[in-house]
Design a protein around this motif. Structure first.
Motif, mmCIF file in Angstrom:
data_model
loop_
_atom_site.group_PDB
_atom_site.id
_atom_site.type_symbol
_atom_site.label_atom_id
_atom_site.label_comp_id
_atom_site.label_asym_id
_atom_site.label_seq_id
_atom_site.Cartn_x
_atom_site.Cartn_y
_atom_site.Cartn_z
ATOM 1 N N ARG A 110 -27.437 23.745 -5.170
ATOM 2 C CA ARG A 110 -27.197 24.148 -6.565
ATOM 3 C C ARG A 110 -27.043 22.916 -7.461
ATOM 4 N N ASN A 117 -33.104 20.142 -13.145
ATOM 5 C CA ASN A 117 -33.312 20.872 -14.394
ATOM 6 C C ASN A 117 -32.935 20.012 -15.602
ATOM 7 N N ASN A 164 -26.111 27.023 -20.152
ATOM 8 C CA ASN A 164 -26.856 28.158 -19.593
ATOM 9 C C ASN A 164 -28.327 27.823 -19.406
ATOM 10 N N GLU A 167 -28.637 25.388 -16.459
ATOM 11 C CA GLU A 167 -28.373 26.069 -15.183
ATOM 12 C C GLU A 167 -29.633 26.708 -14.615
ATOM 13 N N ASP A 168 -30.438 27.365 -15.473
ATOM 14 C CA ASP A 168 -31.635 28.057 -14.987
ATOM 15 C C ASP A 168 -32.666 28.193 -16.108
ATOM 16 N N ALA A 170 -35.850 28.356 -16.017
ATOM 17 C CA ALA A 170 -36.934 29.308 -15.716
ATOM 18 C C ALA A 170 -36.525 30.728 -16.094
ATOM 19 N N ARG A 171 -35.267 31.074 -15.891
ATOM 20 C CA ARG A 171 -34.776 32.410 -16.263
ATOM 21 C C ARG A 171 -34.877 32.601 -17.775
ATOM 22 N N VAL A 172 -34.464 31.580 -18.526
ATOM 23 C CA VAL A 172 -34.520 31.646 -19.992
ATOM 24 C C VAL A 172 -35.964 31.780 -20.447
ATOM 25 N N TYR A 173 -36.824 30.952 -19.892
ATOM 26 C CA TYR A 173 -38.250 30.974 -20.239
ATOM 27 C C TYR A 173 -38.860 32.347 -19.944
ATOM 28 N N SER A 174 -38.561 32.885 -18.784
ATOM 29 C CA SER A 174 -39.093 34.199 -18.391
ATOM 30 C C SER A 174 -38.598 35.300 -19.324
ATOM 31 N N ALA A 175 -37.322 35.237 -19.697
ATOM 32 C CA ALA A 175 -36.758 36.257 -20.590
ATOM 33 C C ALA A 175 -37.413 36.195 -21.968
#
Length: 183
Positions: A110, A117, A164, A167-168, A170-175
């Motif tokens: 992690r 990142n 945030n 932390e991730d 890719a999650r932000v980009y995907s959303a």
């Protein structure tokens, strides 16, 4: 047998210098690459597995006896497992509690992901008027995938957005993509 300094070590942490050396070898074996000395020491210390000074001494001992190599990566001291260290861990990894082994690997992965990142994706916070502009840039090697700026009213909100995203990303980009592509 407890022969290690235990200041800062949580219950269930490592009580011997041998266990600390084994955990260092184990982590480097499972990660499969070099890791900065400070990142490795930080993970072990922050999780209460071992005392910082014992960790640093263990890395020095492991280097001196040929189980670790030290190298410089982008100006940062890293440690890497040698073939001798890889062979040694095969005989002793079971001497560590399974929960310590698994939690330490999970935590190190992690932390390494968060470091990558932060290195590959950038966030800039600038004061603007009565608030803060937060600018995000996401890249994949030389290709800029996203640039986004948002406005927040407080520094605390800006820092939350930054953390945030880091932390991730890719999650932000995907959303964002999912929202923009919705029918």
């Amino acid at each position: 047998m407890s022969d290690a300094l235990n200041a800062g070590v949580r219950p269930g942490g490592l009580q011997s210098r041998g266990e600390i050396r084994i955990l260092i070898l184990y982590l480097l074996d499972r990660i499969g690459r070099s890791v900065s000395e400070e990142t490795l020491a930080g993970v072990l210390q922050d999780n209460g597995y071992a005392n910082y000074f014992e960790i640093k001494d263990a890395m020095k001992d492991l280097t001196e006896n040929g189980n670790l190599d030290t190298l410089s990566v982008d100006g940062t001291e890293h440690v890497a497992l040698t073939e001798q260290g890889r062979r040694a861990i095969d005989f002793v990894e079971e001497d560590l509690p399974k929960t310590v082994r698994e939690n330490a690997v999970r935590t190190l992965l992690r932390v390494l992901t968060k470091e990558r990142n932060a290195r590959d994706n950038h966030v800039r916070i600038t004061e603007e008027g009565d608030g803060f502009a937060v600018s995000f840039t996401m890249a994949d090697h030389d290709t800029k995938l996203m640039e986004l700026s948002v406005y927040t009213t407080t520094r605390e909100e800006a820092e939350t957005l930054k953390n945030n995203f880091t932390e991730d990303p890719a999650r932000v980009y995907s959303a964002i993509l999912a929202s923009l592509m919705a029918d």
